[in-house]
Design a protein around this motif. Structure first.
Motif, mmCIF file in Angstrom:
data_model
loop_
_atom_site.group_PDB
_atom_site.id
_atom_site.type_symbol
_atom_site.label_atom_id
_atom_site.label_comp_id
_atom_site.label_asym_id
_atom_site.label_seq_id
_atom_site.Cartn_x
_atom_site.Cartn_y
_atom_site.Cartn_z
ATOM 1 N N LYS A 23 -8.104 2.576 0.836
ATOM 2 C CA LYS A 23 -8.007 3.935 0.012
ATOM 3 C C LYS A 23 -6.821 4.145 -0.843
ATOM 4 C CE LYS A 23 -10.986 6.445 3.416
ATOM 5 N NZ LYS A 23 -11.178 7.621 4.387
ATOM 6 N N LYS A 24 -5.697 3.935 -0.115
ATOM 7 C CA LYS A 24 -4.417 3.940 -0.971
ATOM 8 C C LYS A 24 -4.473 3.087 -1.948
ATOM 9 C CE LYS A 24 -2.240 5.945 3.229
ATOM 10 N NZ LYS A 24 -1.080 5.885 4.086
ATOM 11 N N ASP B 136 -7.908 2.651 5.656
ATOM 12 C CA ASP B 136 -6.932 3.624 5.138
ATOM 13 C C ASP B 136 -5.983 2.824 4.065
ATOM 14 O OD1 ASP B 136 -7.708 5.702 6.720
ATOM 15 O OD2 ASP B 136 -6.320 5.382 8.265
ATOM 16 N N HIS B 137 -5.779 1.774 4.337
ATOM 17 C CA HIS B 137 -5.047 0.900 3.201
ATOM 18 C C HIS B 137 -5.810 0.825 1.822
ATOM 19 C CE1 HIS B 137 -2.563 -0.993 6.856
ATOM 20 N NE2 HIS B 137 -2.027 -0.092 6.246
ATOM 21 N N LYS C 88 -17.101 -0.090 1.262
ATOM 22 C CA LYS C 88 -17.117 -0.016 2.855
ATOM 23 C C LYS C 88 -18.270 -0.964 3.295
ATOM 24 C CE LYS C 88 -19.219 4.632 3.163
ATOM 25 N NZ LYS C 88 -19.020 5.954 3.560
ATOM 26 N N ASN D 114 -6.629 -2.320 6.632
ATOM 27 C CA ASN D 114 -7.519 -1.461 7.313
ATOM 28 C C ASN D 114 -8.259 -0.444 6.094
ATOM 29 O OD1 ASN D 114 -6.083 0.922 6.904
ATOM 30 N ND2 ASN D 114 -5.080 0.416 9.042
#
Length: 419
Positions: free
Chosen positions: A366-367, A363-364, A376, A361
Protein backbone atom coordinates in the motif's frame (compact mmCIF):
# COMPACT_ATOMS: atom_id res chain seq x y z
CA UNK A 1 -6.61 44.89 -38.70
CA UNK A 2 -10.27 43.93 -38.63
CA UNK A 3 -10.58 42.51 -35.09
CA UNK A 4 -14.19 41.37 -35.56
CA UNK A 5 -13.23 39.35 -38.60
CA UNK A 6 -10.16 37.96 -36.83
CA UNK A 7 -12.31 36.92 -33.88
CA UNK A 8 -14.76 35.20 -36.24
CA UNK A 9 -11.89 33.35 -37.93
CA UNK A 10 -10.59 32.25 -34.55
CA UNK A 11 -13.99 30.89 -33.52
CA UNK A 12 -14.38 28.95 -36.79
CA UNK A 13 -10.86 27.56 -37.02
CA UNK A 14 -10.46 26.75 -33.32
CA UNK A 15 -13.77 24.86 -33.38
CA UNK A 16 -12.69 22.90 -36.47
CA UNK A 17 -9.39 21.95 -34.79
CA UNK A 18 -11.01 20.33 -31.73
CA UNK A 19 -11.38 16.96 -33.48
CA UNK A 20 -7.60 16.52 -33.59
CA UNK A 21 -6.56 15.08 -30.21
CA UNK A 22 -2.88 14.54 -30.91
CA UNK A 23 -1.45 17.44 -28.92
CA UNK A 24 -0.24 16.14 -25.60
CA UNK A 25 3.08 16.43 -23.75
CA UNK A 26 5.75 17.57 -26.15
CA UNK A 27 9.02 16.42 -24.65
CA UNK A 28 10.59 19.42 -26.37
CA UNK A 29 13.89 20.83 -25.06
CA UNK A 30 14.14 24.35 -26.49
CA UNK A 31 15.37 26.58 -23.69
CA UNK A 32 14.78 30.27 -23.25
CA UNK A 33 17.57 32.59 -24.34
CA UNK A 34 18.12 36.23 -23.53
CA UNK A 35 15.73 38.41 -25.52
CA UNK A 36 13.62 35.43 -26.62
CA UNK A 37 10.05 34.40 -25.80
CA UNK A 38 8.90 31.08 -24.39
CA UNK A 39 10.51 27.89 -23.21
CA UNK A 40 9.33 24.44 -24.35
CA UNK A 41 11.58 22.63 -21.87
CA UNK A 42 9.48 23.34 -18.76
CA UNK A 43 7.84 19.99 -17.89
CA UNK A 44 6.48 19.63 -21.44
CA UNK A 45 3.62 21.44 -23.09
CA UNK A 46 0.19 19.84 -23.41
CA UNK A 47 -3.43 20.70 -23.93
CA UNK A 48 -4.62 19.10 -20.71
CA UNK A 49 -2.42 18.34 -17.70
CA UNK A 50 1.29 17.77 -17.15
CA UNK A 51 2.69 15.04 -14.90
CA UNK A 52 3.00 17.49 -12.02
CA UNK A 53 -0.71 18.41 -12.31
CA UNK A 54 -0.40 21.77 -14.06
CA UNK A 55 -2.93 22.62 -16.75
CA UNK A 56 -1.17 24.18 -19.73
CA UNK A 57 -2.61 25.27 -23.05
CA UNK A 58 -1.76 25.48 -26.70
CA UNK A 59 -3.28 27.78 -29.25
CA UNK A 60 -4.91 24.98 -31.24
CA UNK A 61 -6.20 26.13 -34.61
CA UNK A 62 -6.41 25.30 -38.30
CA UNK A 63 -4.67 27.58 -40.76
CA UNK A 64 -7.78 27.09 -42.90
CA UNK A 65 -10.83 24.83 -43.04
CA UNK A 66 -10.96 25.04 -46.83
CA UNK A 67 -10.10 21.62 -48.23
CA UNK A 68 -9.85 20.06 -51.66
CA UNK A 69 -10.72 16.62 -50.26
CA UNK A 70 -14.16 15.24 -49.49
CA UNK A 71 -13.40 12.79 -46.66
CA UNK A 72 -16.68 11.41 -45.32
CA UNK A 73 -15.68 11.67 -41.64
CA UNK A 74 -14.31 15.23 -41.72
CA UNK A 75 -16.35 18.28 -40.78
CA UNK A 76 -14.20 20.35 -43.19
CA UNK A 77 -14.92 18.10 -46.19
CA UNK A 78 -15.31 20.05 -49.41
CA UNK A 79 -19.00 19.15 -49.85
CA UNK A 80 -20.00 20.21 -46.32
CA UNK A 81 -21.97 23.46 -46.18
CA UNK A 82 -20.14 25.28 -43.39
CA UNK A 83 -18.55 28.68 -42.86
CA UNK A 84 -15.07 28.77 -44.34
CA UNK A 85 -12.16 30.87 -43.17
CA UNK A 86 -8.39 31.12 -43.49
CA UNK A 87 -5.71 32.86 -41.48
CA UNK A 88 -2.80 34.62 -43.09
CA UNK A 89 0.68 33.65 -41.90
CA UNK A 90 0.99 37.02 -40.16
CA UNK A 91 -2.32 36.59 -38.33
CA UNK A 92 -1.27 33.24 -36.83
CA UNK A 93 2.07 34.68 -35.75
CA UNK A 94 0.44 37.75 -34.17
CA UNK A 95 -2.17 35.63 -32.37
CA UNK A 96 0.49 33.30 -30.98
CA UNK A 97 2.72 36.09 -29.72
CA UNK A 98 -0.13 38.14 -28.25
CA UNK A 99 -1.74 35.14 -26.57
CA UNK A 100 1.62 34.13 -25.17
CA UNK A 101 2.35 37.62 -23.81
CA UNK A 102 -1.02 37.54 -22.03
CA UNK A 103 -0.18 34.14 -20.53
CA UNK A 104 -3.12 32.47 -22.32
CA UNK A 105 -0.93 29.81 -23.97
CA UNK A 106 2.48 28.19 -23.82
CA UNK A 107 2.70 27.06 -27.42
CA UNK A 108 1.08 26.56 -30.82
CA UNK A 109 -0.62 23.53 -32.36
CA UNK A 110 -1.20 24.31 -36.02
CA UNK A 111 -3.01 22.10 -38.51
CA UNK A 112 -4.81 22.88 -41.75
CA UNK A 113 -7.23 21.80 -44.39
CA UNK A 114 -5.56 21.32 -47.76
CA UNK A 115 -6.09 24.09 -50.26
CA UNK A 116 -4.72 23.90 -53.82
CA UNK A 117 -2.17 21.14 -53.06
CA UNK A 118 -0.02 19.62 -50.32
CA UNK A 119 3.10 21.72 -50.91
CA UNK A 120 1.23 25.03 -51.00
CA UNK A 121 -0.39 24.25 -47.65
CA UNK A 122 2.77 22.87 -46.03
CA UNK A 123 4.78 25.88 -47.20
CA UNK A 124 2.44 28.23 -45.31
CA UNK A 125 2.61 26.12 -42.15
CA UNK A 126 6.42 26.21 -42.34
CA UNK A 127 6.39 29.97 -42.85
CA UNK A 128 4.44 30.40 -39.61
CA UNK A 129 6.98 28.37 -37.62
CA UNK A 130 9.94 30.02 -39.34
CA UNK A 131 8.62 33.52 -38.72
CA UNK A 132 7.96 32.74 -35.05
CA UNK A 133 11.46 31.34 -34.54
CA UNK A 134 13.56 33.77 -36.58
CA UNK A 135 11.64 37.05 -36.45
CA UNK A 136 9.86 36.83 -33.10
CA UNK A 137 12.53 34.82 -31.25
CA UNK A 138 9.80 32.49 -30.00
CA UNK A 139 11.19 29.42 -28.22
CA UNK A 140 7.88 28.03 -26.99
CA UNK A 141 6.43 24.75 -28.18
CA UNK A 142 5.37 24.45 -31.83
CA UNK A 143 3.54 21.39 -33.15
CA UNK A 144 2.88 21.31 -36.90
CA UNK A 145 0.65 18.84 -38.70
CA UNK A 146 2.46 17.45 -41.71
CA UNK A 147 0.48 17.46 -44.94
CA UNK A 148 0.27 14.11 -46.78
CA UNK A 149 2.24 14.33 -50.01
CA UNK A 150 4.41 17.29 -48.94
CA UNK A 151 7.91 17.40 -50.44
CA UNK A 152 11.02 16.31 -48.56
CA UNK A 153 12.41 19.86 -48.75
CA UNK A 154 9.43 21.28 -46.89
CA UNK A 155 9.51 18.48 -44.33
CA UNK A 156 13.18 19.26 -43.74
CA UNK A 157 12.36 22.91 -43.02
CA UNK A 158 9.39 22.02 -40.86
CA UNK A 159 11.53 19.75 -38.68
CA UNK A 160 14.11 22.51 -38.15
CA UNK A 161 11.55 24.98 -36.75
CA UNK A 162 8.86 22.81 -35.12
CA UNK A 163 9.27 20.78 -31.93
CA UNK A 164 6.94 18.01 -32.99
CA UNK A 165 5.50 16.95 -36.33
CA UNK A 166 2.54 14.66 -36.82
CA UNK A 167 0.64 13.27 -39.73
CA UNK A 168 -2.70 11.58 -39.15
CA UNK A 169 -3.30 8.08 -40.49
CA UNK A 170 -6.97 8.98 -39.92
CA UNK A 171 -8.44 5.52 -40.60
CA UNK A 172 -6.52 2.50 -39.19
CA UNK A 173 -6.59 0.40 -42.36
CA UNK A 174 -5.96 1.24 -45.99
CA UNK A 175 -9.26 -0.35 -47.02
CA UNK A 176 -11.13 1.87 -44.53
CA UNK A 177 -9.34 4.95 -45.86
CA UNK A 178 -10.30 4.04 -49.43
CA UNK A 179 -13.92 3.68 -48.37
CA UNK A 180 -14.24 7.04 -46.59
CA UNK A 181 -11.51 9.08 -48.28
CA UNK A 182 -11.01 7.62 -51.78
CA UNK A 183 -9.05 10.69 -52.93
CA UNK A 184 -6.32 10.06 -50.36
CA UNK A 185 -3.37 7.71 -50.66
CA UNK A 186 -1.86 5.96 -47.60
CA UNK A 187 1.60 6.12 -49.19
CA UNK A 188 1.40 9.92 -49.25
CA UNK A 189 1.09 9.74 -45.46
CA UNK A 190 3.91 7.26 -45.00
CA UNK A 191 6.55 9.08 -47.07
CA UNK A 192 6.80 12.20 -44.83
CA UNK A 193 6.76 9.99 -41.72
CA UNK A 194 9.67 7.92 -43.01
CA UNK A 195 11.58 11.07 -44.01
CA UNK A 196 11.23 12.53 -40.50
CA UNK A 197 12.22 9.22 -38.91
CA UNK A 198 15.40 9.11 -41.00
CA UNK A 199 16.11 12.78 -40.28
CA UNK A 200 15.81 12.26 -36.51
CA UNK A 201 18.17 9.27 -36.66
CA UNK A 202 20.66 11.27 -38.72
CA UNK A 203 20.46 14.18 -36.27
CA UNK A 204 21.27 11.87 -33.35
CA UNK A 205 24.32 10.52 -35.19
CA UNK A 206 25.56 13.99 -36.15
CA UNK A 207 24.96 15.28 -32.62
CA UNK A 208 27.59 12.82 -31.36
CA UNK A 209 30.16 14.48 -33.63
CA UNK A 210 29.01 18.12 -33.83
CA UNK A 211 27.68 19.51 -30.56
CA UNK A 212 25.88 22.42 -32.23
CA UNK A 213 23.98 20.39 -34.81
CA UNK A 214 20.63 22.18 -35.45
CA UNK A 215 17.66 20.55 -33.70
CA UNK A 216 15.53 18.32 -35.90
CA UNK A 217 11.98 17.66 -34.64
CA UNK A 218 13.31 17.31 -31.05
CA UNK A 219 9.95 16.10 -29.69
CA UNK A 220 9.62 13.48 -32.45
CA UNK A 221 6.48 12.70 -34.42
CA UNK A 222 3.06 11.25 -33.68
CA UNK A 223 -0.10 10.18 -35.47
CA UNK A 224 -3.82 9.78 -34.86
CA UNK A 225 -6.42 7.20 -35.83
CA UNK A 226 -10.20 7.60 -35.80
CA UNK A 227 -11.93 4.77 -33.94
CA UNK A 228 -15.45 3.68 -34.84
CA UNK A 229 -15.93 5.34 -38.23
CA UNK A 230 -15.20 2.03 -39.97
CA UNK A 231 -15.53 -1.58 -38.84
CA UNK A 232 -11.92 -2.39 -37.84
CA UNK A 233 -11.66 -4.41 -34.66
CA UNK A 234 -9.40 -3.51 -31.75
CA UNK A 235 -6.84 -6.16 -32.65
CA UNK A 236 -6.34 -4.55 -36.06
CA UNK A 237 -6.00 -1.11 -34.48
CA UNK A 238 -3.38 -2.03 -31.89
CA UNK A 239 -1.43 -4.03 -34.48
CA UNK A 240 -1.32 -0.92 -36.69
CA UNK A 241 -0.10 1.11 -33.72
CA UNK A 242 2.50 -1.53 -32.87
CA UNK A 243 3.73 -1.51 -36.48
CA UNK A 244 4.24 2.25 -36.47
CA UNK A 245 5.99 2.27 -33.11
CA UNK A 246 8.44 -0.36 -34.35
CA UNK A 247 8.94 0.80 -37.93
CA UNK A 248 8.52 4.59 -37.74
CA UNK A 249 9.81 5.29 -34.21
CA UNK A 250 6.70 7.29 -33.29
CA UNK A 251 6.49 9.03 -29.94
CA UNK A 252 2.73 8.55 -29.63
CA UNK A 253 -0.26 7.09 -31.40
CA UNK A 254 -3.51 8.86 -30.51
CA UNK A 255 -6.98 7.34 -30.74
CA UNK A 256 -10.00 9.52 -31.40
CA UNK A 257 -13.50 8.11 -30.97
CA UNK A 258 -15.55 8.98 -34.03
CA UNK A 259 -17.90 11.92 -33.43
CA UNK A 260 -20.98 11.64 -35.71
CA UNK A 261 -21.26 15.07 -37.34
CA UNK A 262 -22.22 14.22 -40.93
CA UNK A 263 -24.93 12.12 -42.54
CA UNK A 264 -23.42 9.59 -44.91
CA UNK A 265 -24.41 6.02 -45.73
CA UNK A 266 -20.78 4.92 -45.27
CA UNK A 267 -20.72 6.22 -41.69
CA UNK A 268 -22.45 5.28 -38.41
CA UNK A 269 -25.75 7.10 -37.89
CA UNK A 270 -25.85 10.52 -36.26
CA UNK A 271 -27.40 8.98 -33.13
CA UNK A 272 -24.40 6.73 -32.54
CA UNK A 273 -22.61 7.47 -29.25
CA UNK A 274 -18.96 8.46 -29.28
CA UNK A 275 -17.02 5.28 -28.27
CA UNK A 276 -15.26 6.93 -25.33
CA UNK A 277 -14.80 3.76 -23.29
CA UNK A 278 -13.39 1.89 -26.27
CA UNK A 279 -11.04 4.81 -26.92
CA UNK A 280 -9.89 4.65 -23.30
CA UNK A 281 -9.24 0.90 -23.50
CA UNK A 282 -7.12 1.45 -26.63
CA UNK A 283 -5.03 4.02 -24.79
CA UNK A 284 -4.56 1.54 -21.93
CA UNK A 285 -3.48 -1.15 -24.42
CA UNK A 286 -1.11 1.32 -26.03
CA UNK A 287 0.41 1.99 -22.60
CA UNK A 288 0.90 -1.75 -22.03
CA UNK A 289 2.84 -2.05 -25.30
CA UNK A 290 4.99 1.01 -24.67
CA UNK A 291 5.82 0.68 -20.97
CA UNK A 292 4.83 -2.78 -19.69
CA UNK A 293 6.47 -5.09 -22.20
CA UNK A 294 3.24 -6.50 -23.66
CA UNK A 295 3.09 -7.53 -27.30
CA UNK A 296 0.04 -6.68 -29.38
CA UNK A 297 -0.81 -10.37 -29.84
CA UNK A 298 -0.76 -10.90 -26.06
CA UNK A 299 -3.39 -8.23 -25.46
CA UNK A 300 -5.79 -9.58 -28.11
CA UNK A 301 -5.90 -12.45 -30.59
CA UNK A 302 -8.20 -13.58 -33.44
CA UNK A 303 -10.42 -15.44 -30.97
CA UNK A 304 -10.87 -12.25 -28.95
CA UNK A 305 -10.53 -9.31 -31.39
CA UNK A 306 -12.21 -6.64 -29.20
CA UNK A 307 -11.09 -5.23 -25.87
CA UNK A 308 -13.12 -6.05 -22.78
CA UNK A 309 -15.11 -2.95 -21.87
CA UNK A 310 -15.79 -4.13 -18.32
CA UNK A 311 -12.16 -4.41 -17.21
CA UNK A 312 -8.89 -2.82 -18.31
CA UNK A 313 -6.66 -4.78 -20.75
CA UNK A 314 -4.06 -5.70 -18.12
CA UNK A 315 -6.66 -7.19 -15.79
CA UNK A 316 -8.32 -8.91 -18.74
CA UNK A 317 -4.98 -10.55 -19.63
CA UNK A 318 -4.46 -11.64 -16.03
CA UNK A 319 -7.92 -13.25 -15.84
CA UNK A 320 -7.14 -15.21 -19.01
CA UNK A 321 -3.75 -16.33 -17.67
CA UNK A 322 -4.45 -17.28 -14.06
CA UNK A 323 -1.90 -20.10 -14.42
CA UNK A 324 0.85 -17.46 -14.18
CA UNK A 325 -0.36 -16.28 -10.77
CA UNK A 326 0.14 -15.81 -7.87
CA UNK A 327 3.40 -13.85 -8.23
CA UNK A 328 5.78 -13.83 -5.28
CA UNK A 329 6.89 -10.22 -4.86
CA UNK A 330 10.08 -11.26 -3.07
CA UNK A 331 11.43 -13.41 -5.90
CA UNK A 332 9.63 -12.56 -9.17
CA UNK A 333 11.47 -10.66 -11.91
CA UNK A 334 10.59 -7.07 -12.75
CA UNK A 335 8.75 -7.89 -16.00
CA UNK A 336 6.39 -10.29 -14.21
CA UNK A 337 5.72 -7.81 -11.42
CA UNK A 338 4.70 -5.31 -14.11
CA UNK A 339 1.97 -7.73 -15.22
CA UNK A 340 0.24 -7.83 -11.85
CA UNK A 341 -3.06 -5.88 -12.00
CA UNK A 342 -2.91 -2.78 -9.83
CA UNK A 343 0.87 -2.38 -10.02
CA UNK A 344 2.30 0.33 -12.26
CA UNK A 345 5.80 1.02 -13.52
CA UNK A 346 6.88 3.24 -10.61
CA UNK A 347 5.46 0.87 -8.01
CA UNK A 348 7.17 -2.12 -9.67
CA UNK A 349 10.48 -0.28 -9.56
CA UNK A 350 9.96 0.54 -5.87
CA UNK A 351 9.12 -3.11 -5.11
CA UNK A 352 12.32 -4.38 -6.74
CA UNK A 353 14.32 -1.80 -4.80
CA UNK A 354 12.57 -2.24 -1.43
CA UNK A 355 12.66 -6.05 -1.32
CA UNK A 356 16.46 -5.97 -1.14
CA UNK A 357 16.21 -4.55 2.37
CA UNK A 358 13.11 -6.17 3.88
CA UNK A 359 10.54 -8.90 3.42
CA UNK A 360 7.48 -7.21 1.88
CA UNK A 361 3.90 -7.51 3.15
CA UNK A 362 0.50 -6.01 2.25
CA UNK A 363 1.10 -2.83 4.26
CA UNK A 364 4.35 -2.23 2.39
CA UNK A 365 2.52 -2.71 -0.91
CA UNK A 366 0.00 0.00 0.00
CA UNK A 367 2.76 2.42 0.96
CA UNK A 368 4.56 1.73 -2.34
CA UNK A 369 1.48 2.96 -4.26
CA UNK A 370 -0.14 -0.24 -5.55
CA UNK A 371 -3.90 -0.48 -6.12
CA UNK A 372 -4.23 -3.20 -3.49
CA UNK A 373 -7.96 -3.75 -4.15
CA UNK A 374 -6.88 -5.47 -7.42
CA UNK A 375 -3.33 -6.61 -6.72
CA UNK A 376 -4.18 -8.58 -3.54
CA UNK A 377 -5.76 -11.42 -5.52
CA UNK A 378 -2.66 -12.00 -7.69
CA UNK A 379 0.31 -11.76 -5.34
CA UNK A 380 1.96 -13.94 -2.78
CA UNK A 381 4.19 -13.05 0.15
CA UNK A 382 6.62 -15.25 2.01
CA UNK A 383 4.22 -15.07 4.95
CA UNK A 384 1.23 -16.04 2.76
CA UNK A 385 -1.84 -14.14 1.51
CA UNK A 386 -5.39 -14.95 2.63
CA UNK A 387 -6.88 -13.46 -0.55
CA UNK A 388 -5.33 -16.15 -2.76
CA UNK A 389 -8.29 -18.42 -1.99
CA UNK A 390 -10.26 -16.25 -4.47
CA UNK A 391 -7.75 -16.75 -7.31
CA UNK A 392 -9.49 -19.92 -8.47
CA UNK A 393 -12.96 -18.69 -7.54
CA UNK A 394 -15.40 -18.45 -10.47
CA UNK A 395 -16.61 -15.16 -9.01
CA UNK A 396 -13.17 -13.48 -9.10
CA UNK A 397 -14.16 -11.34 -12.07
CA UNK A 398 -17.30 -10.13 -10.26
CA UNK A 399 -15.27 -9.38 -7.13
CA UNK A 400 -12.86 -7.25 -9.13
CA UNK A 401 -15.56 -5.42 -11.08
CA UNK A 402 -17.52 -4.78 -7.89
CA UNK A 403 -14.50 -3.19 -6.27
CA UNK A 404 -13.86 -0.66 -9.03
CA UNK A 405 -15.68 2.05 -10.94
CA UNK A 406 -15.16 3.86 -14.23
CA UNK A 407 -15.50 7.51 -15.10
CA UNK A 408 -16.73 6.39 -18.53
CA UNK A 409 -19.98 4.75 -17.41
CA UNK A 410 -21.95 7.79 -18.58
CA UNK A 411 -20.74 8.54 -22.05
CA UNK A 412 -21.07 11.98 -23.59
CA UNK A 413 -20.86 12.59 -27.31
CA UNK A 414 -20.16 16.30 -27.00
CA UNK A 415 -16.49 17.26 -27.35
CA UNK A 416 -14.87 19.89 -25.17
CA UNK A 417 -14.32 23.25 -26.83
CA UNK A 418 -10.95 25.00 -26.88
CA UNK A 419 -11.89 28.12 -24.94
Amino acid sequence: MNFDRLKEKLEILADAAKYDVSCSSSGGTRKNKRGALGDSSVSGICHTYTEDGRCVSLLKILLTNHCIYDCAYCVSRSSNDIKRAAFTVEEVVDLTINFYRRNYIEGLFLSSGIFKNADTTMERLVRVAKKLRLEENFNGYIHLKSIPGASDELMQEAALYADRLSINLEIPTESGLKLLAPEKNRQDMLNPMKYIQNGIAQYKDEKKIFRKTPKFAPAGQSTQMIVGATNENDLQIIKVADHFYKNFSLKRVYYSGYVPVLEDKRLPSLTTEVPMLRENRLYQSDWLMRFYGFKAEEILDPTMPFLDLEVDPKLSWALRHLDQFPVNLQTADYQMILRIPGIGVKTAQKIVSARRFQVLNMDHLKKLGAAVNRAKYFIDFNAGNAFLKYLTDQNLRKLLIGGSSSKFHNQFSQQLTLF
